[in-house]
Scaffold this motif. Structure first.
Motif, mmCIF file in Angstrom:
data_model
loop_
_atom_site.group_PDB
_atom_site.id
_atom_site.type_symbol
_atom_site.label_atom_id
_atom_site.label_comp_id
_atom_site.label_asym_id
_atom_site.label_seq_id
_atom_site.Cartn_x
_atom_site.Cartn_y
_atom_site.Cartn_z
ATOM 1 N N ALA A 118 1.179 -1.005 -0.099
ATOM 2 C CA ALA A 118 0.145 0.114 0.247
ATOM 3 C C ALA A 118 0.673 1.425 0.069
ATOM 4 O O ALA A 118 0.488 2.400 -0.887
ATOM 5 C CB ALA A 118 -0.932 -0.478 0.883
ATOM 6 N N PHE A 119 2.062 1.007 0.456
ATOM 7 C CA PHE A 119 2.673 2.585 0.737
ATOM 8 C C PHE A 119 4.254 2.444 0.467
ATOM 9 O O PHE A 119 5.071 3.341 0.903
ATOM 10 C CB PHE A 119 3.225 2.781 2.513
ATOM 11 C CG PHE A 119 2.112 2.759 3.151
ATOM 12 C CD1 PHE A 119 0.865 3.827 2.553
ATOM 13 C CD2 PHE A 119 1.404 1.591 4.279
ATOM 14 C CE1 PHE A 119 -0.234 4.385 3.001
ATOM 15 C CE2 PHE A 119 -0.313 2.019 5.115
ATOM 16 C CZ PHE A 119 -0.177 2.871 4.252
ATOM 17 N N ASP A 120 4.212 1.244 -0.609
ATOM 18 C CA ASP A 120 4.717 1.057 -1.532
ATOM 19 C C ASP A 120 6.486 1.118 -0.429
ATOM 20 O O ASP A 120 7.425 2.109 -1.055
ATOM 21 C CB ASP A 120 5.602 2.511 -2.277
ATOM 22 C CG ASP A 120 6.684 1.645 -3.708
ATOM 23 O OD1 ASP A 120 7.057 0.970 -3.690
ATOM 24 O OD2 ASP A 120 7.297 2.929 -4.193
ATOM 25 N N ALA A 121 6.798 0.009 0.624
ATOM 26 C CA ALA A 121 7.708 0.678 1.369
ATOM 27 C C ALA A 121 9.215 0.312 0.876
ATOM 28 O O ALA A 121 10.649 0.424 1.500
ATOM 29 C CB ALA A 121 7.402 -0.668 2.582
ATOM 30 N N ASP A 122 8.922 -0.465 -0.084
ATOM 31 C CA ASP A 122 10.571 -0.556 -1.444
ATOM 32 C C ASP A 122 10.769 0.102 -2.089
ATOM 33 O O ASP A 122 12.189 -0.376 -3.252
ATOM 34 C CB ASP A 122 10.411 -2.527 -1.619
ATOM 35 C CG ASP A 122 10.467 -2.858 -0.226
ATOM 36 O OD1 ASP A 122 11.095 -3.134 0.653
ATOM 37 O OD2 ASP A 122 9.557 -4.552 -0.722
ATOM 38 N N GLY A 123 10.090 1.272 -1.778
ATOM 39 C CA GLY A 123 10.658 2.608 -3.281
ATOM 40 C C GLY A 123 10.690 2.031 -4.630
ATOM 41 O O GLY A 123 11.124 2.106 -5.159
ATOM 42 N N ARG A 124 9.284 0.420 -4.964
ATOM 43 C CA ARG A 124 9.387 0.231 -6.448
ATOM 44 C C ARG A 124 9.038 1.242 -7.413
ATOM 45 O O ARG A 124 9.835 1.653 -8.643
ATOM 46 C CB ARG A 124 8.470 -1.103 -6.359
ATOM 47 C CG ARG A 124 9.384 -2.145 -6.003
ATOM 48 C CD ARG A 124 7.875 -3.585 -6.128
ATOM 49 N NE ARG A 124 8.163 -3.933 -5.012
ATOM 50 C CZ ARG A 124 9.520 -4.798 -5.038
ATOM 51 N NH1 ARG A 124 10.203 -5.034 -6.498
ATOM 52 N NH2 ARG A 124 9.708 -6.108 -3.979
ATOM 53 N N GLY A 125 8.102 2.632 -6.901
ATOM 54 C CA GLY A 125 7.787 2.964 -7.692
ATOM 55 C C GLY A 125 6.310 3.234 -8.721
ATOM 56 O O GLY A 125 5.515 2.755 -8.012
ATOM 57 N N ARG A 126 6.358 3.930 -9.240
ATOM 58 C CA ARG A 126 4.395 4.128 -9.651
ATOM 59 C C ARG A 126 4.156 3.446 -11.591
ATOM 60 O O ARG A 126 3.705 3.477 -11.803
ATOM 61 C CB ARG A 126 4.189 5.070 -9.990
ATOM 62 C CG ARG A 126 4.444 6.050 -8.684
ATOM 63 C CD ARG A 126 3.436 7.432 -8.665
ATOM 64 N NE ARG A 126 3.413 8.169 -7.333
ATOM 65 C CZ ARG A 126 2.370 8.294 -6.880
ATOM 66 N NH1 ARG A 126 1.512 7.458 -7.929
ATOM 67 N NH2 ARG A 126 2.392 8.496 -5.815
ATOM 68 N N SER A 127 5.533 2.642 -11.670
ATOM 69 C CA SER A 127 5.576 2.486 -13.880
ATOM 70 C C SER A 127 5.015 1.078 -13.119
ATOM 71 O O SER A 127 4.183 0.613 -11.802
ATOM 72 C CB SER A 127 7.237 1.262 -13.424
ATOM 73 O OG SER A 127 7.563 0.585 -12.645
ATOM 74 N N ALA A 128 4.083 0.340 -14.514
ATOM 75 C CA ALA A 128 3.598 -0.868 -14.270
ATOM 76 C C ALA A 128 4.166 -2.272 -13.776
ATOM 77 O O ALA A 128 3.621 -2.909 -12.426
ATOM 78 C CB ALA A 128 3.203 -1.378 -16.119
ATOM 79 N N LYS A 129 4.986 -1.707 -14.338
ATOM 80 C CA LYS A 129 6.173 -3.441 -13.431
ATOM 81 C C LYS A 129 5.906 -3.904 -11.349
ATOM 82 O O LYS A 129 5.111 -4.318 -11.279
ATOM 83 C CB LYS A 129 7.058 -3.570 -13.949
ATOM 84 C CG LYS A 129 7.767 -4.922 -13.334
ATOM 85 C CD LYS A 129 9.691 -5.165 -13.836
ATOM 86 C CE LYS A 129 10.329 -6.533 -12.820
ATOM 87 N NZ LYS A 129 11.424 -6.086 -13.206
ATOM 88 N N ALA A 130 5.725 -2.429 -11.241
ATOM 89 C CA ALA A 130 6.202 -1.985 -9.625
ATOM 90 C C ALA A 130 4.564 -1.913 -9.295
ATOM 91 O O ALA A 130 4.397 -3.141 -8.223
ATOM 92 C CB ALA A 130 6.552 -0.835 -9.825
ATOM 93 N N ARG A 131 3.605 -1.269 -9.531
ATOM 94 C CA ARG A 131 2.316 -1.395 -9.386
ATOM 95 C C ARG A 131 1.807 -2.864 -9.460
ATOM 96 O O ARG A 131 1.633 -3.634 -8.480
ATOM 97 C CB ARG A 131 1.334 -0.659 -10.193
ATOM 98 C CG ARG A 131 1.558 1.213 -9.918
ATOM 99 C CD ARG A 131 0.469 1.164 -11.181
ATOM 100 N NE ARG A 131 0.791 3.301 -11.036
ATOM 101 C CZ ARG A 131 0.421 3.442 -9.869
ATOM 102 N NH1 ARG A 131 -0.497 2.924 -9.248
ATOM 103 N NH2 ARG A 131 0.160 5.164 -9.987
ATOM 104 N N ALA A 132 1.705 -3.711 -10.609
ATOM 105 C CA ALA A 132 1.723 -5.200 -10.600
ATOM 106 C C ALA A 132 2.792 -6.283 -9.826
ATOM 107 O O ALA A 132 2.547 -7.244 -8.941
ATOM 108 C CB ALA A 132 2.170 -5.923 -12.046
#
Length: 278
Positions: free
Chosen positions: A81-95
């Motif tokens: 929910a809060f992107d703790a690993d800092g993956r970002g907002r890309s489609a891959k990151a959201r998936a």
């Protein structure tokens, strides 16, 4: 200075990684013993939890494992929910974050199984049967077969991603083991991810087959995947190697519990952000 809520979140994550590691150690250890004919059993997480109940103080141990799995489920959902690993907002990151949230729900179900077993309420049906029931329900929905097929392909894709991670040796991200331990930790992690890759691909293959044949009885879980390996030529060796890999993944989880860098989100900022969006 680290705030108390952040410390609690970090502790939650570490307990969760340890509990998941224990479950995979049980699954892998029991399957390895079964492969060489020394007892054990071939099954998934629920079967492993049932084996704990047979031990001295089994109910207490199960409750402890269940509490740890609740911690892991909570961390997965919070991290997604809060992107703790800092993956970002890309489609891959959201998936990836969506899959993390789904895994949180799965582990919450496993925690409920542990609690029910410990309290003498039974642990629900067999793993394969529960997967088949869910698949049957999905197939009854509009475009259900397509949805089931997409889930199966997603599992296969996830398995291939795990395999690529094992091949590249990219398993040490966010880990800071003691000096001198890096090499053997990397080898353990690679073996673990390789075994996970194989089981994900097999499970995904079962799901895709179920979608193609419109037959939910084709679906199998982790235990079914291990049984499928056992049924191949030299199946005992395939089962033993895969089981050893799953045990390695469990041990790697214990290493993560101790040495993983936990980037806890700032919940105060996250709450303010959610309030603005609302």
């Amino acid at each position: 200075m680290t705030h108390p809520p952040v410390r609690r979140l970090e502790l939650l994550a570490r307990i969760g990684f340890a509990a998941r590691g224990v479950v995979y150690c049980l699954v892998g250890g029991l399957a390895a013993l079964a492969a060489i004919g020394s007892g054990g059993g071939v099954g998934g997480g629920k079967s492993a939890l049932r084996s704990v109940l047979e031990q001295p103080f089994g109910a207490v141990l199960l409750l402890a494992i269940g509490a740890g799995l609740v911690c892991f489920a909570a961390w997965r959902v919070i991290g997604a929910a809060f992107d703790a690993d800092g993956r970002g907002r890309s489609a891959k990151a959201r998936a990836t974050r969506a899959l993390q949230a789904v895994s949180g729900v799965v582990y919450l179900g496993l925690a409920a199984t542990a609690a029910n077993l410990a309290l003498g309420r039974g642990g629900g049906g067999a793993e394969d049967q529960m997967a088949q029931d869910w698949t049957e329900w999905l197939m009854a929905q509009p475009a259900g077969a397509w949805l089931v097929g997409a889930i199966g392909l997603g599992l296969i894709a996830g398995g291939l991603a795990y395999g690529w991670k094992a091949w590249k040796g990219d398993v040490m991200r966010r880990l800071a083991p003691p000096p001198g331990a890096t090499d053997w930790v990397r080898h353990v992690g690679r073996a673990g991810y390789a075994a996970r890759a194989l089981t994900f691909v097999i499970i995904g293959g079962f799901v895709v087959t179920a979608a193609l044949h419109a037959d939910s009885d084709e679906v199998r879980g982790l235990g079914g995947a291990l049984q499928a390996l056992r049924g191949q030529p030299y199946g005992w060796a395939l089962l033993f190697l895969t089981a050893a890999g799953l045990f390695a993944f469990g041990f790697f989880g214990l290493v993560q519990a101790r040495y993983r860098r936990i980037d806890t989100p700032d919940l105060a900022d996250a709450k303010a952000l959610l309030s603005r969006r609302a």
